[in-house]
Design a protein around this motif. Structure first.
Motif, PDB file in Angstrom:
ATOM      1  N   PRO A  51      33.005  32.167  29.755  1.00  0.00           N
ATOM      2  CA  PRO A  51      31.869  33.347  29.779  1.00  0.00           C
ATOM      3  C   PRO A  51      30.439  32.776  29.977  1.00  0.00           C
ATOM      4  N   GLU A  52      30.092  31.552  29.140  1.00  0.00           N
ATOM      5  CA  GLU A  52      29.024  30.988  29.069  1.00  0.00           C
ATOM      6  C   GLU A  52      28.546  30.582  30.766  1.00  0.00           C
ATOM      7  N   MET A  53      29.451  30.228  31.598  1.00  0.00           N
ATOM      8  CA  MET A  53      29.079  29.819  32.872  1.00  0.00           C
ATOM      9  C   MET A  53      29.033  31.104  33.628  1.00  0.00           C
ATOM     10  N   ILE A  54      29.596  32.134  33.452  1.00  0.00           N
ATOM     11  CA  ILE A  54      29.508  33.208  34.162  1.00  0.00           C
ATOM     12  C   ILE A  54      28.160  33.981  33.970  1.00  0.00           C
ATOM     13  N   ALA A  55      27.442  33.831  32.594  1.00  0.00           N
ATOM     14  CA  ALA A  55      26.399  34.585  32.126  1.00  0.00           C
ATOM     15  C   ALA A  55      25.216  33.667  32.453  1.00  0.00           C
ATOM     16  N   ASP A  56      25.504  32.521  32.843  1.00  0.00           N
ATOM     17  CA  ASP A  56      24.181  31.435  33.061  1.00  0.00           C
ATOM     18  C   ASP A  56      23.750  31.564  34.658  1.00  0.00           C
ATOM     19  N   SER A  57      22.863  32.673  34.855  1.00  0.00           N
ATOM     20  CA  SER A  57      22.256  32.797  36.238  1.00  0.00           C
ATOM     21  C   SER A  57      21.424  31.602  36.565  1.00  0.00           C
ATOM     22  N   SER A  58      20.989  30.673  35.842  1.00  0.00           N
ATOM     23  CA  SER A  58      20.263  29.602  36.113  1.00  0.00           C
ATOM     24  C   SER A  58      20.613  28.387  37.066  1.00  0.00           C
ATOM     25  N   ILE A  59      22.221  28.277  37.048  1.00  0.00           N
ATOM     26  CA  ILE A  59      22.900  27.418  37.763  1.00  0.00           C
ATOM     27  C   ILE A  59      23.768  28.225  38.683  1.00  0.00           C
ATOM     28  N   PRO A  60      23.930  27.666  39.843  1.00  0.00           N
ATOM     29  CA  PRO A  60      24.996  28.270  40.700  1.00  0.00           C
ATOM     30  C   PRO A  60      26.190  27.934  40.396  1.00  0.00           C
ATOM     31  N   LEU A  61      27.237  28.634  40.490  1.00  0.00           N
ATOM     32  CA  LEU A  61      28.645  28.331  40.117  1.00  0.00           C
ATOM     33  C   LEU A  61      29.247  28.718  41.210  1.00  0.00           C
ATOM     34  N   MET A  62      30.245  27.473  41.654  1.00  0.00           N
ATOM     35  CA  MET A  62      31.530  27.751  42.388  1.00  0.00           C
ATOM     36  C   MET A  62      32.660  27.419  41.598  1.00  0.00           C
ATOM     37  N   VAL A  63      33.392  28.534  41.680  1.00  0.00           N
ATOM     38  CA  VAL A  63      35.004  28.494  40.926  1.00  0.00           C
ATOM     39  C   VAL A  63      36.070  28.626  42.199  1.00  0.00           C
ATOM     40  N   ILE A  64      36.812  27.470  42.057  1.00  0.00           N
ATOM     41  CA  ILE A  64      37.571  27.362  43.191  1.00  0.00           C
ATOM     42  C   ILE A  64      39.203  27.807  42.798  1.00  0.00           C
ATOM     43  N   ALA A  65      39.949  28.316  43.402  1.00  0.00           N
ATOM     44  CA  ALA A  65      41.292  28.930  43.047  1.00  0.00           C
ATOM     45  C   ALA A  65      42.236  28.941  43.927  1.00  0.00           C
ATOM     46  N   THR A  66      43.440  29.236  44.020  1.00  0.00           N
ATOM     47  CA  THR A  66      44.416  29.628  44.703  1.00  0.00           C
ATOM     48  C   THR A  66      44.459  31.221  44.878  1.00  0.00           C
ATOM     49  N   THR A  67      44.682  31.772  45.919  1.00  0.00           N
ATOM     50  CA  THR A  67      45.051  33.253  45.964  1.00  0.00           C
ATOM     51  C   THR A  67      46.034  33.808  44.989  1.00  0.00           C
ATOM     52  N   GLY A  68      46.942  32.787  45.045  1.00  0.00           N
ATOM     53  CA  GLY A  68      47.978  33.086  43.812  1.00  0.00           C
ATOM     54  C   GLY A  68      47.890  33.517  42.397  1.00  0.00           C
ATOM     55  N   LEU A  69      46.525  33.016  42.244  1.00  0.00           N
ATOM     56  CA  LEU A  69      45.950  33.164  40.825  1.00  0.00           C
ATOM     57  C   LEU A  69      45.897  34.682  40.282  1.00  0.00           C
ATOM     58  N   PHE A  70      45.324  35.514  41.569  1.00  0.00           N
ATOM     59  CA  PHE A  70      45.041  36.952  41.222  1.00  0.00           C
ATOM     60  C   PHE A  70      45.974  37.864  41.865  1.00  0.00           C
ATOM     61  N   ASN A  71      46.888  37.257  42.785  1.00  0.00           N
ATOM     62  CA  ASN A  71      47.452  38.098  43.933  1.00  0.00           C
ATOM     63  C   ASN A  71      48.691  38.789  43.049  1.00  0.00           C
ATOM     64  N   ASN A  72      48.498  39.596  42.142  1.00  0.00           N
ATOM     65  CA  ASN A  72      49.561  40.190  41.489  1.00  0.00           C
ATOM     66  C   ASN A  72      49.208  41.696  41.272  1.00  0.00           C
ATOM     67  N   LYS A  73      49.887  42.597  41.769  1.00  0.00           N
ATOM     68  CA  LYS A  73      49.320  44.065  42.029  1.00  0.00           C
ATOM     69  C   LYS A  73      49.437  44.611  40.723  1.00  0.00           C
ATOM     70  N   ASP A  74      50.630  44.366  39.835  1.00  0.00           N
ATOM     71  CA  ASP A  74      50.637  45.270  38.395  1.00  0.00           C
ATOM     72  C   ASP A  74      49.965  44.179  37.585  1.00  0.00           C
ATOM     73  N   GLN A  75      48.389  44.215  37.303  1.00  0.00           N
ATOM     74  CA  GLN A  75      47.643  43.315  36.581  1.00  0.00           C
ATOM     75  C   GLN A  75      48.249  43.497  35.017  1.00  0.00           C
ATOM     76  N   SER A  76      48.384  44.757  34.362  1.00  0.00           N
ATOM     77  CA  SER A  76      48.421  44.979  33.062  1.00  0.00           C
ATOM     78  C   SER A  76      49.966  44.054  32.841  1.00  0.00           C
ATOM     79  N   GLU A  77      50.924  44.113  33.502  1.00  0.00           N
ATOM     80  CA  GLU A  77      52.182  43.641  33.186  1.00  0.00           C
ATOM     81  C   GLU A  77      52.432  41.983  33.888  1.00  0.00           C
ATOM     82  N   GLY A  78      51.345  41.685  34.573  1.00  0.00           N
ATOM     83  CA  GLY A  78      51.415  40.198  35.053  1.00  0.00           C
ATOM     84  C   GLY A  78      51.375  39.232  34.235  1.00  0.00           C
TER      85      GLY A  78
END
Length: 729
Positions: A51-78
């Motif tokens: 959360p600290e990285m997301i909130a710190d707008s003084s430093i540009p942030l690059m987050v690297i991930a595979t699409t499989g990380l979020f590619n789940n339609k039913d988020q609540s049960e994923g």
């Protein structure tokens, strides 16, 4: 884009393949080969997000991930962690929800989504990514195809805006964003197509593709490939380039040549599966070390019938890292080799299209097209991709080459294609210079010593800016416009721009680097910008930004003004193997027995040149002897069409159509000294009579262009024999 936001953005960089993500993380992290491009960014894997990285707008942030990380339609049960609330790290919200908010002191940070290999974007992914409400999508692909939902939710809004802006076409013309009718072109706002010629000029890919087709048995085709591999290895070793060329073998997996399923229960020596037959031939007949061979395919075995020395990778992504760590020279696969494998040392490919194989040659091209070291070498074989196609008939070969040509033509790629078909082997051979011919030639390099001294002075004189001083602030501007949806045909009011806020700060060094790179990589290479005064963060459009542009111009001007071309007598140019069709035209005085690849004008000139009696050489179009250029322009080096030896002089001659003679020719007309004496002279020859560059040519005769008193000077002659003699004066 980052520089024009009012606070530092978050870049969510993703790709489908784990291998691509791993490479991206390595390349962008500190010390990686692309780390300078994202100078100042905090680069992390998704697992490191807080959360600290997301909130710190003084430093540009690059987050690297595979699409499989979020590619789940039913988020609540994923089961994906990014959707789960982590009380310890993220409080009462999930990482995904924190990314949606991405606030710092009540202000929402910009979010850019970068999708590498963007053709994998799906309808479901589009819906999920839309929840993040990104400020921009950047989708990169050589074959981009967008889902319908993305077209509707993202592109359609842009299209409506462009349609309503039709009345302001002049503004779009100034951006180069109109179609043939002068109307705003929606495609220009959605897709930026990288000109393939610039990719070739940047030496990122090879300059030619050489195809050899045969109906001979697999073993004969593999013989040809390994013979070429030996030639490439010899040329690489002779130049001390320090790498080994690699080969891939594309075939079916568990289907034998006769179309029947291979019996995986038989002993290894009796198996008919193509990967096993290729492995056995390479190891048992060609003497290839089995440690250098890998099979990357779901090849079937039963317990005990796979020899220990066979390196098999059949689990896809789960053993991909182990496969790449093996650094194999021979790789056998069936198109399952995933997107993450891009080895620029790969020079050769065997493709089995016999027995109606569905393997498409154009699908494999990208595997072999990258250029090792991002440098074109002085031998065309080292600047070429080498394909060996085993086919049932010549028509299959012709169709395959036609598909490749169509693909490259559609992409605008200036890549030469050479094809040879032989029923029992190749129709070409590697030739070497004639043994009894002396053709001394040395490399021509840039002596930048004086330029380096002046550039160091320029950098030393550059002023020091202080963080937060007025000179580092850049004014941002905003505009708004109201469109009446009930009266869309009404004349729109031209929006007025007003000053509001500031642009985002970036490192001064990055600005200078970018400005230099756009003008001259050579000048950038000799510019030392390590002084701490370039660490200061400045905003776009600031006085400091303008000073960065100015110093880049001065550095490039100093480089070209004070650098000199040097004929390196102690570094001879090596004329290596040249691949020439067996039926190519022979010449009496050529450095090689035969040459090919002439256009009509070049052939006539070569024939006239051969009659003179001087030794000459047809410089290969895919890479050979070249001269660096010391002026700004589209190309950094000049490859003359012909090289001629006369006495102690070397003449570089280039045939040009009159329509191609422009002011740019003046960049390539010069004489080169060696020890105070003229050693190399450059001449251009054009058809017809011309009195000035860009001037209209009058039919008949030829014009020889020389440099006199620093000016391109035309000399008219009546025929090619006289043109050759004039060139050699």
């Amino acid at each position: 884009m980052r520089a024009h936001f009012d606070c530092e953005p978050i870049v969510f960089w993703m790709s489908k393949a784990k291998s691509v993500v791993a490479q991206t993380y390595t390349n962008f992290s500190g010390g990686g080969k692309y780390s300078e491009i994202v100078d100042g960014f905090r680069v992390i894997n998704i697992a490191q997000l807080s959360p600290e990285m997301i909130a710190d707008s003084s430093i540009p942030l690059m987050v690297i991930a595979t699409t499989g990380l979020f590619n789940n339609k039913d988020q609540s049960e994923g089961a994906l962690n990014i959707y789960k609330r982590d009380q310890d790290r993220f409080g009462d919200k999930s990482p995904w929800e924190r990314l949606i908010e991405r606030t710092d002191s009540g202000k929402r940070r910009p979010l850019l989504i970068v999708y590498d290999e963007g053709h994998n974007l799906s309808e479901q992914q589009t819906e999920l990514l839309a929840e993040l409400e990104p400020d921009a999508y950047l989708l990169a692909s050589a074959t981009l195809k967008l889902p319908d939902s993305f077209n509707k939710s993202v592109i359609q809004h842009i299209k409506l805006w462009v349609d309503e802006a039709d009345g302001e076409s002049d503004a779009f013309k100034s951006l180069g964003a109109t179609d043939e009718d002068g109307k705003p072109d929606i495609k220009r706002f959605i897709t930026t197509a990288v000109n393939s010629s610039k990719v070739v000029d940047a030496q990122l890919v090879k300059r030619a593709i050489q195809f050899d087709g045969t109906t001979a048995p697999m073993e004969r085709c593999l013989d040809d490939l390994n013979e070429r591999l030996d030639t490439l290895t010899e040329e690489i070793d002779a130049r001390g380039l320090g790498f080994k060329p690699k080969a891939i073998y594309v075939c079916k997996t568990n289907i034998a040549d006769d179309g029947e399923k291979d019996d995986h229960t038989k002993p290894f020596a009796h198996r008919k599966a193509p990967p096993i037959r290729i492995w056995r031939y390479l190891v048992e007949e060609k003497g290839v070390d089995p440690k250098s061979v890998a099979i990357y395919a779901n090849l079937s075995f039963v317990d005990g019938n796979k020899p220990e020395e066979v390196n098999l990778y059949s689990k896809g992504e789960s053993d991909f890292d182990e496969f790449t760590a093996g650094d194999y020279q021979h790789i056998i696969f069936n198109l399952s080799l995933q997107e993450g494998w891009d080895d620029p040392a790969c020079y050769l490919a065997y493709i089995d299209k016999s027995m109606g194989s569905s393997i498409q040659v154009e699908q494999v091209i990208g595997r072999v097209l990258r250029q090792y070291g991002a440098t074109h070498y002085d031998n065309p074989l080292l600047n070429s991709a080498h394909f060996f196609l085993r086919v049932d008939s010549q028509s299959v070969f012709v169709d395959a080459i036609g598909a490749v040509k169509a693909k490259l033509q559609a992409e605008g790629a200036p890549i030469e294609i050479v094809d040879n078909f032989g029923g029992s082997g190749s129709g070409s051979e590697e030739l070497r210079p004639k043994n009894d011919v002396d053709a001394p030639l040395c490399h021509i390099n840039v002596d930048a010593e004086a330029a380096c001294e002046r550039i160091a002075e320029i950098i030393g004189e550059f002023p020091t800016f202080t963080d937060g001083s007025p000179d580092t602030y850049g004014q941002a501007h905003v505009a708004s416009q109201v469109i009446d949806l009930k009266d869309l045909g009404a004349d729109g009011v031209v929006p007025s721009w007003t000053a509001e806020g500031h642009t985002n700060p970036v490192r001064l060094r990055w600005l200078v680097n970018s400005a230099l790179r756009s003008r001259s990589n050579r000048a950038l290479a000799v510019s030392d910008l390590n002084d701490p005064k370039f660490d200061v963060r400045v905003q776009v459009q600031s006085i400091a930004n303008k000073a960065a542009d100015k110093v880049a111009r001065e550095i490039v001007e100093a480089y070209f003004q004070q650098a000199e071309l040097i004929y390196e007598t102690l570094r001879p140019f090596r004329f290596g193997a040249l691949r020439v069709p067996k039926n190519a035209r022979g010449f009496t005085n050529g450095l090689y027995e035969r040459y090919a690849g002439f256009n009509k004008f070049e052939l006539l000139f070569a024939q006239a040149l051969d009659k003179v009696g001087n030794t000459w050489h047809r410089n290969p179009t895919a890479g050979g002897f070249h001269i660096p250029l010391l002026t700004e322009g589209d190309t950094a080096s000049f490859y003359p069409d012909f090289i001629v030896w006369k006495g102690n002089m070397v003449y570089c001659l280039d045939t040009k159509g009159s329509h191609l003679l422009s002011d740019a020719v003046a960049r390539k007309l010069f004489d080169i000294q060696d020890g105070g004496k003229t050693k190399v002279l450059v001449r251009f020859i054009s058809e017809g009579k011309q009195t000035e560059l860009r001037g209209k040519a009058i039919k008949g005769g030829y014009t020889v262009w020389k440099i006199k008193s620093g000016t391109p000077t035309p000399i008219y002659v009546g025929d090619l024999d006289k043109a050759v003699k004039e060139c050699l004066k």
